[in-house]
Design a protein around this motif. Sequence first.
Motif, PDB file in Angstrom:
ATOM      1  N   GLU A  62      15.756  55.427  23.892  1.00  0.00           N
ATOM      2  CA  GLU A  62      16.116  54.279  23.911  1.00  0.00           C
ATOM      3  C   GLU A  62      15.540  53.490  22.732  1.00  0.00           C
ATOM      4  O   GLU A  62      14.122  53.655  22.944  1.00  0.00           O
ATOM      5  N   THR A  63      16.098  52.746  21.885  1.00  0.00           N
ATOM      6  CA  THR A  63      15.238  51.856  21.031  1.00  0.00           C
ATOM      7  C   THR A  63      16.200  50.693  20.428  1.00  0.00           C
ATOM      8  O   THR A  63      17.130  50.447  21.087  1.00  0.00           O
ATOM      9  N   THR A  64      15.728  49.821  19.854  1.00  0.00           N
ATOM     10  CA  THR A  64      16.189  48.652  19.185  1.00  0.00           C
ATOM     11  C   THR A  64      16.132  48.499  17.813  1.00  0.00           C
ATOM     12  O   THR A  64      15.190  49.178  17.199  1.00  0.00           O
ATOM     13  N   TYR A  65      16.687  47.774  17.257  1.00  0.00           N
ATOM     14  CA  TYR A  65      16.745  47.231  15.797  1.00  0.00           C
ATOM     15  C   TYR A  65      17.417  45.890  15.541  1.00  0.00           C
ATOM     16  O   TYR A  65      17.960  45.436  16.344  1.00  0.00           O
ATOM     17  N   THR A  66      16.709  45.208  14.543  1.00  0.00           N
ATOM     18  CA  THR A  66      17.358  43.761  14.158  1.00  0.00           C
ATOM     19  C   THR A  66      17.867  43.706  12.808  1.00  0.00           C
ATOM     20  O   THR A  66      17.387  44.493  12.001  1.00  0.00           O
ATOM     21  N   THR A  99      19.413  39.008  16.497  1.00  0.00           N
ATOM     22  CA  THR A  99      19.296  39.431  17.876  1.00  0.00           C
ATOM     23  C   THR A  99      19.160  41.049  17.614  1.00  0.00           C
ATOM     24  O   THR A  99      19.730  41.693  17.115  1.00  0.00           O
ATOM     25  N   ALA A 100      18.289  41.568  18.723  1.00  0.00           N
ATOM     26  CA  ALA A 100      17.812  42.832  18.609  1.00  0.00           C
ATOM     27  C   ALA A 100      19.177  43.770  19.204  1.00  0.00           C
ATOM     28  O   ALA A 100      19.745  43.241  20.217  1.00  0.00           O
ATOM     29  N   ARG A 101      19.546  44.636  18.667  1.00  0.00           N
ATOM     30  CA  ARG A 101      20.614  45.605  19.046  1.00  0.00           C
ATOM     31  C   ARG A 101      20.028  46.806  19.677  1.00  0.00           C
ATOM     32  O   ARG A 101      18.939  47.679  19.337  1.00  0.00           O
ATOM     33  N   ASP A 102      20.539  47.029  20.985  1.00  0.00           N
ATOM     34  CA  ASP A 102      20.104  48.275  21.790  1.00  0.00           C
ATOM     35  C   ASP A 102      20.949  49.567  21.170  1.00  0.00           C
ATOM     36  O   ASP A 102      22.054  49.547  20.796  1.00  0.00           O
ATOM     37  N   SER A 120      24.931  52.734  15.448  1.00  0.00           N
ATOM     38  CA  SER A 120      24.517  51.148  15.351  1.00  0.00           C
ATOM     39  C   SER A 120      25.725  50.390  15.739  1.00  0.00           C
ATOM     40  O   SER A 120      26.985  50.761  16.110  1.00  0.00           O
TER      41      SER A 120
END
Length: 299
Positions: A104-108, A114-117, A141
Amino acid sequence: MTNFTTRASAGAALVTGLGLMGVAAAAPASAEVTGSLEYTCQEVGQNIQFTDPWTVDLTLDVPEAVEQGETIPASGITATVTPGADATQTMQGLGVTSLEGTAETTYTFGEGGTARDVALTVPKTDVPATGTVSVDATGESTEETAPAEDVNVPITAGDFTAKLENQDGFVFQIECTAPEDATVGTVAVGDAEPPAEEPEEPAEPEEPAEPSDPPADDTEEPPSGDTEEPPAGDTGSGDDAGAGSGDAAEPEVPGVVQTDGVATGSALTSPTAIALGGLLLAGAGASTVVVARRKAAQH
């Protein structure tokens, strides 16, 4: 008939060419944004801290250039994770031959966005007995809308966690922290010029090594000969004189005895052995003189 066919073919080619030009103009400049980052990782299940960084190569299937307000559809994300050298050696030392699991990670998207999971899947991957190990984690994404202004929109990666199971069912629980600058790439909106890539700094030439001093000649001088001279034979005057006295001539005692077949440096040529040999020869010479005198007296 021939002229009509030729004109029709030329017209069709022109229409087709204009159509292709329109498609080319509408197509995005690139189909993906890529970047490589170095993460700091640990195995929290066994509380193992790793020193060497983990390399994560991220690929987002989004265009590098879009129009203002354009919708950027959800697309694929691939993260190729290469553990550091110490983590790789740990896994190989434990006999790990395969890994699979989830991450699991996030990106903006954009500054202050807002950070996207993102949920990622890691397919079964073989782990070689030696060399590097890399696993590909894939996900999707979120759909985005481009800003209504000409601007470069950065895409920033976040931390990630992973649960990787080996061939025996043991699960490694990995937690990785993103670097301070975790920008993967940018998307140029409208007429914004994509930021120029910073050229890599050329490696500094290595200074030639200074010639080392020649090794000092530490060959030891051979020890000076300290061989004692054997005592000379007794050749005094008087009764021991041979010429004109009538006594028997005294035998001459050799001062040096040459011994053939003895290697230099052997025990027989040591100073102690030579000294002992000299004393024995001196004693033999004295005994010969006494016997000679006795024979002369008898005559």
